[in-house]
Design an enzyme around this catalytic site. Structure first.
Site, short mmCIF file in Angstrom:
data_model
loop_
_atom_site.label_atom_id
_atom_site.label_comp_id
_atom_site.label_asym_id
_atom_site.label_seq_id
_atom_site.Cartn_x
_atom_site.Cartn_y
_atom_site.Cartn_z
N SER A 291 0.82 -1.21 0.00
CA SER A 291 0.00 0.00 0.00
C SER A 291 0.86 1.27 0.00
O SER A 291 1.60 1.52 -0.93
CB SER A 291 -0.97 -0.05 1.19
OG SER A 291 -1.97 0.92 1.07
N ASP A 302 10.12 4.75 -10.15
CA ASP A 302 9.67 5.32 -11.42
C ASP A 302 10.39 6.61 -11.77
O ASP A 302 10.56 6.94 -12.95
CB ASP A 302 8.16 5.57 -11.37
CG ASP A 302 7.35 4.30 -11.59
OD1 ASP A 302 7.98 3.24 -11.79
OD2 ASP A 302 6.11 4.37 -11.55
N LYS A 316 -0.54 -4.12 -3.49
CA LYS A 316 -1.84 -3.55 -3.13
C LYS A 316 -1.95 -2.15 -3.73
O LYS A 316 -1.32 -1.22 -3.26
CB LYS A 316 -2.02 -3.47 -1.61
CG LYS A 316 -3.37 -2.87 -1.18
CD LYS A 316 -3.48 -2.83 0.33
CE LYS A 316 -4.82 -2.24 0.78
NZ LYS A 316 -4.93 -0.80 0.49
#
Length: 552
Positions: A291, A302, A316
């Protein structure tokens, strides 16, 4: 009874009315609610036996929500306190972990400076009585409910302490606000290499990380940082965004959440001036990283801001919020999916597409999609965050597993602390031959449940040989010889696996003197992932090459 009908109606209305694409016509909703209410009334009036109607309706709600995802749940008022304390990281009580064992509840470790700590409670204390009520035979939840209470109130706890002469001890404590630290330890793990362990994203997590980071950057002058998100199950999303802001330029987009409607998209950007925008950074993840911690790791990956190291994270990618429903109920409901900067969704299980039997499975790697980082590196969606570097942890032997699982290390640490008033600082304390021999002597071989893998395999081989018709007197004799070669006394096995057992002994003993911070610091000395992270941060050429796209 009436309030349960309202609760069901409220939950059904929210679950069925979230979007025009999926919700039934209003007339169908009303009809089904009418049917449900009628069935409940008929059962209450006519069923031959007495029905616990509250339990039955709670079961009905749970069954309806189980068809959605495991994160959407209804919480009546009486179970909301634990949920809120998890989010806030606070509760009012004595400030100690407790554990179930042998049908009773024990103190497993008081928080430093807590009422339990100041009163002298210790790991291994058997909780016998809370105020005037015995709690022997109760569950941890039942005992916890009795230990918690309003701040400023007094509670008397009677315990039985092992390894001391006067074993029955009664102490009085004044309950206080307990703040569970999100950063149980931060410090140096190598010269000028800092380390921060973040275990949750509660209301104060971002502040705790900021304090630790400022100390490491300004006081210790670090030139590399390890951020440990292993076993961090997430929490408050906004705190993840704040923490990302410490490492990224102000105004950087780190997350988008998308609900079912085209207008239900929200963009999250960093809003603070970074503390360490250029500090080389390694983030540790594992299967318990989920999460909000995956948002943190995924955004840094990223944006090519950190090297991710360890194991693949949980996966998640769903966002929950809470809605109040009548009679003080609370519905935690999934309202959106989150997408990290590359545009990928890391949700590993698609709960909207179930198998015919109702089960769900992880998205296979073959069906995941390729995305690229800001610098052009390849990443994939659909299964958590895959680390840039996978860490190979040493295999845990069966005997080491049993030493930890069955609390032999825990018990020995309690015995050691009862007879040793102090130990050297964590960085200097080691398990000597004398300490290890005392540990071995503390184990009763008759009580040590030790599943020896080789013996199990040999037993299975004998059975298979009989079934297949290969068992002859000659083969049986050879298997007897092989069995004798592999059969060792427990004492010898403990010596053979000393290297893998010692870190757990050291960690438990360090906890008795230096609390959770000492336990973490001790175990870091034997942590393969931390060693790998330090080696990488000390090799800046390799670090930079990992964050650069591979040349074709």
């Amino acid at each position: 009874m009436k309030k349960l009908f309202y609760a069901v109606a409220a939950v059904a209305a929210i679950a069925l009315g979230s979007n025009a694409e999926t919700r039934s016509p209003k007339s169908d909703i009303n009809a089904n609610l009418s049917i449900f209410n009628s069935v409940v009334k008929e059962l209450q009036s006519n069923y031959v036996d007495t029905i616990d109607m509250e339990k039955s309706v709670q079961t009905a709600i749970a069954a309806m929500l189980s068809q959605l995802d495991p994160y959407t749940e209804y919480m009546p008022r009486k179970v909301q306190e634990e949920f809120r304390s998890l989010n806030s990281g606070e509760y009012a009580g004595i400030g100690s972990y407790i554990m179930a064992r042998n049908g009773n509840v024990y103190i497993s470790g008081p928080h430093k400076g807590s009422p339990a700590d100041r009163a002298g409670l210790r790991s291994g204390d058997l909780i016998m009585q809370v105020d005037t009520a015995t709690v022997l035979g109760m569950t941890t939840e039942q005992v916890s409910n009795r230990l918690k209470g309003q701040r400023g109130t007094t509670v008397k706890v009677t315990v039985k302490r092992p390894y001391v002469q006067d074993s029955i001890i009664a102490v009085e404590m004044v309950r206080d606000k307990i703040q569970i630290p999100s950063v149980p330890y931060s410090g140096l793990v190598a010269p000028r290499i800092g380390y921060i362990q973040l275990t949750q994203f509660s209301e104060k997590s971002a502040d705790e990380v900021l304090d630790a980071l400022n100390t490491l950057v300004n006081d210790d002058k670090i030139n590399g940082l390890v951020l440990d998100l292993r076993d961090n199950g997430g929490g408050i999303l906004e705190n993840a965004v704040r923490i990302l802001g410490y490492f990224l330029p102000k105004g950087t987009e780190v997350l988008r959440t998308r609900g079912k409607g085209v207008m239900d998209e929200r963009v999250y950007k960093t809003t603070v001036k970074p503390v360490a925008p250029n500090l080389p950074l390694v983030v540790l993840t594992d299967g318990g990283t989920a999460s909000a911690s995956e948002i943190t790791a995924g955004a840094l990956q990223d944006l090519d801001r950190a090297v991710i190291m360890g194991d693949r994270s949980y996966g998640k990618g769903l966002v929950q919020t809470t809605r109040e429903v009548p009679y003080e109920g609370l519905l935690k409901v999934t309202i959106a999916r989150y997408y990290i900067p590359s545009g990928r969704l890391i949700q590993a299980i698609d709960y909207s597409h179930r198998n015919p039997d109702g089960t769900v499975a992880r998205i296979p790697d073959s069906l995941t999609n390729v995305f690229t980082t800001a610098g052009g590196r390849t990443v994939r969606d659909g299964g958590g965050i895959t680390p840039d570097i996978k860490v190979q942890y040493p295999e845990i032997s069966r005997i080491t597993y049993n030493v930890v699982r069955d609390n032999w290390a825990f018990d020995f640490a309690n015995k050691y602390a009862a007879t040793h008033p102090s130990i050297p600082p964590v960085g200097e304390f080691v398990i000597t031959d004398s300490i290890y021999n005392d540990f071995k002597a503390s184990i009763d071989p008759a009580k040590f449940n030790y599943d020896k893998v080789c013996e199990t395999i040999l037993t299975n081989l004998r059975e298979a040989a009989k079934i297949e018709g290969y068992m002859t007197d000659s083969l049986s004799a050879q298997l007897d010889v092989l069995e004798g070669m592999m059969k060792h006394p427990l004492d010898k096995d403990l010596d053979t696996h000393r290297k893998s057992i010692e870190p757990y002994l050291e960690r438990e003993i360090a906890n008795r003197y230096y609390y959770q911070a000492g336990e973490v610091q001790s175990f870091l000395r034997h942590d393969a992932a931390v060693d790998s992270a330090v080696n990488l941060l000390q090799d800046q050429a390799r670090y930079k090459s990992i964050l650069s796209p591979k040349k074709k």
